[in-house]
Scaffold this motif. Structure first.
Motif, PDB file in Angstrom:
ATOM      1  N   GLY A 145       0.769  -1.260  -0.059  1.00 17.50           N
ATOM      2  CA  GLY A 145      -0.018   0.050   0.104  1.00 17.50           C
ATOM      3  C   GLY A 145       1.002   1.336  -0.086  1.00 17.50           C
ATOM      4  N   GLN A 146       1.947   1.340   0.725  1.00 16.74           N
ATOM      5  CA  GLN A 146       2.906   2.285   0.705  1.00 16.74           C
ATOM      6  C   GLN A 146       3.498   2.603  -0.711  1.00 16.74           C
ATOM      7  N   GLN A 147       3.869   1.673  -1.205  1.00  9.70           N
ATOM      8  CA  GLN A 147       4.413   1.773  -2.671  1.00  9.70           C
ATOM      9  C   GLN A 147       3.339   2.651  -3.642  1.00  9.70           C
ATOM     10  N   LEU A 148       2.148   2.099  -3.618  1.00 10.51           N
ATOM     11  CA  LEU A 148       1.068   2.425  -4.342  1.00 10.51           C
ATOM     12  C   LEU A 148       0.861   3.936  -3.794  1.00 10.51           C
ATOM     13  N   CYS A 149       0.685   4.423  -2.502  1.00  8.36           N
ATOM     14  CA  CYS A 149       0.619   5.700  -2.072  1.00  8.36           C
ATOM     15  C   CYS A 149       1.648   6.633  -2.563  1.00  8.36           C
ATOM     16  N   GLU A 150       2.934   6.262  -2.668  1.00 13.82           N
ATOM     17  CA  GLU A 150       3.957   7.196  -3.064  1.00 13.82           C
ATOM     18  C   GLU A 150       3.910   7.343  -4.686  1.00 13.82           C
ATOM     19  N   GLN A 151       3.715   6.195  -5.298  1.00 15.66           N
ATOM     20  CA  GLN A 151       3.689   6.332  -6.856  1.00 15.66           C
ATOM     21  C   GLN A 151       2.529   7.225  -7.344  1.00 15.66           C
ATOM     22  N   PHE A 152       1.407   7.260  -6.581  1.00 17.52           N
ATOM     23  CA  PHE A 152       0.068   7.978  -7.038  1.00 17.52           C
ATOM     24  C   PHE A 152      -0.146   9.230  -6.472  1.00 17.52           C
ATOM     25  N   GLN A 153       0.916   9.624  -5.117  1.00 16.07           N
ATOM     26  CA  GLN A 153       0.910  10.620  -4.377  1.00 16.07           C
ATOM     27  C   GLN A 153      -0.490  10.790  -3.729  1.00 16.07           C
ATOM     28  N   VAL A 154      -1.132   9.801  -3.310  1.00 19.58           N
ATOM     29  CA  VAL A 154      -2.617   9.706  -2.239  1.00 19.58           C
ATOM     30  C   VAL A 154      -2.366   9.086  -1.165  1.00 19.58           C
ATOM     31  N   SER A 155      -3.256   8.998  -0.289  1.00 21.40           N
ATOM     32  CA  SER A 155      -3.204   8.505   0.952  1.00 21.40           C
ATOM     33  C   SER A 155      -3.840   7.185   0.753  1.00 21.40           C
ATOM     34  N   ARG A 156      -3.409   6.375   1.877  1.00 23.28           N
ATOM     35  CA  ARG A 156      -3.489   4.955   2.090  1.00 23.28           C
ATOM     36  C   ARG A 156      -5.461   4.713   1.953  1.00 23.28           C
ATOM     37  N   THR A 157      -6.140   5.663   2.512  1.00 23.10           N
ATOM     38  CA  THR A 157      -7.409   5.642   2.564  1.00 23.10           C
ATOM     39  C   THR A 157      -7.970   5.646   0.786  1.00 23.10           C
ATOM     40  N   ALA A 158      -7.366   6.459   0.010  1.00 19.07           N
ATOM     41  CA  ALA A 158      -7.832   6.744  -1.193  1.00 19.07           C
ATOM     42  C   ALA A 158      -7.255   5.428  -2.218  1.00 19.07           C
ATOM     43  N   ILE A 159      -6.238   4.489  -1.570  1.00 22.40           N
ATOM     44  CA  ILE A 159      -5.690   3.488  -2.310  1.00 22.40           C
ATOM     45  C   ILE A 159      -6.854   2.338  -2.010  1.00 22.40           C
TER      46      ILE A 159
END
Length: 326
Positions: free
Chosen positions: A18-32
């Motif tokens: 989830g952290q990798q996705l947050c960093e890649q898309f510049q969004v919060s864990r909630t958004a992911i």
């Protein structure tokens, strides 16, 4: 973001954190999490493991913009997808977009059509959940007289795409019906907006019978579906992506010569009518002839009983098998 997350999940066999996705898309864990939850509701089986992340287990036969976007691997053909759960006709939507100068290669896809069209104004039956209804928008820099050749290029792309995805032996009934085991699987309809010597835009509509189990009495003898021929369901979005990739390749070959010289041999190798006796149906005239193959501009060359060769133009006549549809 949804399409890109889906693409990443499909491309990776391991977990994506989830952290990798947050960093890649510049969004919060909630958004992911919301995107993952939405994908699950659409039928994707996604495993979530604490301290590991997310992993895609299984993809259903989903038709959506995100699903198609995640699979299309092209430079321009189908790169921009406009998706409808239901519309009148994808050809209508594409023509409207052509008037508004939407990008070259934009692909219009519907799960259901209310007013699908076939050749000569026939209605193409378009139920939901079982078929592919799609139209690509093009701005070819060619004289209007050459536009019908694009229909044959799409026929090659569909035939090859079906072979690639299903392994079925596909043939082309001149000029643009795709057949499997002698039955029609797909129809193609090309329409264009032109001036005297200039094309404003061309739209190529494709209707593929994918997962139907039955057909109406009036066409059940000549029509079939990929599921009926293969014995199992096919994921439609993957087939769309395959057809777009192949079409792009052959369209670019066509652009170099502005005729079918680079594709003539390939088309003829798929032509179910080739080296067979056919029935030519002209307005007010019907005769038997021997089909030789297409020429560089897509006309069917036939040999008449008196030994003369003749060019048959798709817009003017129909060709049938002597004893049936093919």
């Amino acid at each position: 973001m949804k399409s890109e997350i889906l693409r990443l999940l499909k491309e990776n066999d391991t977990y994506i954190s989830g952290q990798q996705l947050c960093e890649q898309f510049q969004v919060s864990r909630t958004a992911i999490w919301k995107v993952i939850d939405q994908l699950k509701k659409e039928g994707y089986q996604i495993e979530a493991v604490r301290n590991k992340g997310y992993r895609l287990i299984e993809s259903p036969d989903v038709m959506s913009k995100a699903e198609i976007d995640s699979l299309v691997d092209t430079k321009w053909a189908g790169k921009n997808v406009i998706y409808y759960d239901e519309t009148d006709s994808t050809n209508n939507r594409a023509k409207e977009a052509g008037n508004n100068k939407e990008p070259h290669g934009t692909l219009f896809v519907a799960d259901m059509q209310m007013a699908g069209k076939g050749r000569r104004g026939r209605v193409w039956k378009s139920p939901s959940g079982s078929s592919i209804y799609m139209t690509i928008l093009l701005y070819p820099d060619i004289p209007p007289v050459k536009a019908p050749q694009l229909t044959l290029i799409m026929a090659i792309a569909v035939a090859e795409g079906i072979r690639e995805v299903t392994g079925l032996e596909t043939k082309i009934k001149w000029p643009n019906d795709i057949v499997v085991n002698g039955k029609k699987i797909c129809g193609i309809l090309t329409e264009m907006s032109t001036e005297i010597d200039y094309i404003n835009h061309v739209v190529i509509g494709v209707g593929i019978n994918v997962n139907q189990d039955t057909f109406p009495d009036d066409i059940k003898e000549t029509a079939s579906s990929l599921k009926m021929e293969l014995g199992k369901r096919i994921k439609r979005s993957g087939l769309i992506a395959a057809v777009m990739k192949i079409f792009e390749k052959y369209y670019e070959i066509f652009q170099e010569t502005e005729d079918l010289s680079g594709l003539q041999e390939l088309y003829n190798s798929m032509l179910v009518n080739k080296d067979r006796e056919v029935k030519v149906l002209e307005p007010g005239n019907e005769y038997k002839a021997y089909a030789i193959g297409i020429n560089q501009t897509g006309e069917l060359i036939v040999r008449t009983p008196d030994g003369k060769e003749k060019e048959i133009y798709a817009g003017e006549v129909s060709v049938r098998g002597v004893y049936g549809y093919v």
